[in-house]
Design a protein around this motif. Structure first.
Motif, PDB file in Angstrom:
ATOM      1  N   ASP A  12       0.820  -1.210   0.000  1.00 34.01           N
ATOM      2  CA  ASP A  12       0.000   0.000   0.000  1.00 34.01           C
ATOM      3  C   ASP A  12       0.857   1.264   0.000  1.00 34.01           C
ATOM      4  OD1 ASP A  12      -2.367  -1.452   0.021  1.00 34.01           O
ATOM      5  OD2 ASP A  12      -2.438  -1.514   2.209  1.00 34.01           O
ATOM      6  N   GLU A  13       1.931   1.277   0.777  1.00 32.03           N
ATOM      7  CA  GLU A  13       2.809   2.443   0.816  1.00 32.03           C
ATOM      8  C   GLU A  13       3.475   2.683  -0.527  1.00 32.03           C
ATOM      9  OE1 GLU A  13       2.747   0.072   3.129  1.00 32.03           O
ATOM     10  OE2 GLU A  13       2.250   1.111   4.992  1.00 32.03           O
ATOM     11  N   VAL A  14       3.902   1.628  -1.186  1.00 36.52           N
ATOM     12  CA  VAL A  14       4.554   1.766  -2.488  1.00 36.52           C
ATOM     13  C   VAL A  14       3.571   2.298  -3.527  1.00 36.52           C
ATOM     14  CG1 VAL A  14       5.661   0.487  -4.370  1.00 36.52           C
ATOM     15  CG2 VAL A  14       6.306   0.034  -2.008  1.00 36.52           C
ATOM     16  N   VAL A  15       2.329   1.843  -3.483  1.00 37.94           N
ATOM     17  CA  VAL A  15       1.317   2.342  -4.406  1.00 37.94           C
ATOM     18  C   VAL A  15       1.096   3.837  -4.191  1.00 37.94           C
ATOM     19  CG1 VAL A  15      -1.135   2.222  -5.013  1.00 37.94           C
ATOM     20  CG2 VAL A  15       0.171   0.129  -4.725  1.00 37.94           C
ATOM     21  N   VAL A  16       1.005   4.267  -2.949  1.00 40.52           N
ATOM     22  CA  VAL A  16       0.830   5.697  -2.653  1.00 40.52           C
ATOM     23  C   VAL A  16       2.022   6.492  -3.167  1.00 40.52           C
ATOM     24  CG1 VAL A  16       0.708   7.401  -0.793  1.00 40.52           C
ATOM     25  CG2 VAL A  16      -0.688   5.346  -0.679  1.00 40.52           C
ATOM     26  N   LEU A  17       3.230   5.998  -2.937  1.00 43.87           N
ATOM     27  CA  LEU A  17       4.426   6.698  -3.415  1.00 43.87           C
ATOM     28  C   LEU A  17       4.431   6.829  -4.926  1.00 43.87           C
ATOM     29  CD1 LEU A  17       7.175   5.073  -1.167  1.00 43.87           C
ATOM     30  CD2 LEU A  17       6.352   7.423  -1.049  1.00 43.87           C
ATOM     31  N   LEU A  18       4.098   5.766  -5.632  1.00 45.37           N
ATOM     32  CA  LEU A  18       4.137   5.792  -7.092  1.00 45.37           C
ATOM     33  C   LEU A  18       3.027   6.650  -7.695  1.00 45.37           C
ATOM     34  CD1 LEU A  18       4.987   2.066  -7.834  1.00 45.37           C
ATOM     35  CD2 LEU A  18       6.500   4.041  -8.018  1.00 45.37           C
ATOM     36  N   GLU A  19       1.848   6.640  -7.087  1.00 45.31           N
ATOM     37  CA  GLU A  19       0.728   7.376  -7.667  1.00 45.31           C
ATOM     38  C   GLU A  19       0.720   8.851  -7.305  1.00 45.31           C
ATOM     39  OE1 GLU A  19      -2.987   5.403  -7.081  1.00 45.31           O
ATOM     40  OE2 GLU A  19      -2.336   3.628  -8.171  1.00 45.31           O
ATOM     41  N   THR A  20       1.364   9.229  -6.203  1.00 44.62           N
ATOM     42  CA  THR A  20       1.346  10.629  -5.793  1.00 44.62           C
ATOM     43  C   THR A  20       2.651  11.358  -6.083  1.00 44.62           C
ATOM     44  OG1 THR A  20       2.104  10.117  -3.560  1.00 44.62           O
ATOM     45  CG2 THR A  20      -0.283  10.179  -3.920  1.00 44.62           C
ATOM     46  N   GLY A  21       3.728  10.636  -6.269  1.00 42.77           N
ATOM     47  CA  GLY A  21       5.013  11.278  -6.517  1.00 42.77           C
ATOM     48  C   GLY A  21       5.712  11.735  -5.244  1.00 42.77           C
ATOM     49  N   LEU A  22       5.235  11.287  -4.082  1.00 44.09           N
ATOM     50  CA  LEU A  22       5.881  11.640  -2.824  1.00 44.09           C
ATOM     51  C   LEU A  22       7.230  10.948  -2.703  1.00 44.09           C
ATOM     52  CD1 LEU A  22       2.984  11.306  -0.219  1.00 44.09           C
ATOM     53  CD2 LEU A  22       4.132  13.398  -0.880  1.00 44.09           C
TER      54      LEU A  22
END
Length: 40
Positions: A12-22
């Motif tokens: 889940d964290e990796v998906v958030v990083l990839l989709e938001t650019g954080l």
């Protein structure tokens, strides 16, 4: 990664990083604030 025994907990964290650019450090610095006041 989703099916890997070692890394599935980070999916889940990796998906958030990839989709938001954080950046990773920005994600770690995020906090959740809850407003528990009465009368809302």
């Amino acid at each position: 990664m989703k099916d890997d025994y070692t890394y599935h907990k980070y999916y889940d964290e990796v998906v958030v990083l990839l989709e938001t650019g954080l950046r990773t450090s920005e994600l770690c610095g995020l906090t959740l604030t809850l407003n528990m006041k009465k009368g809302y």
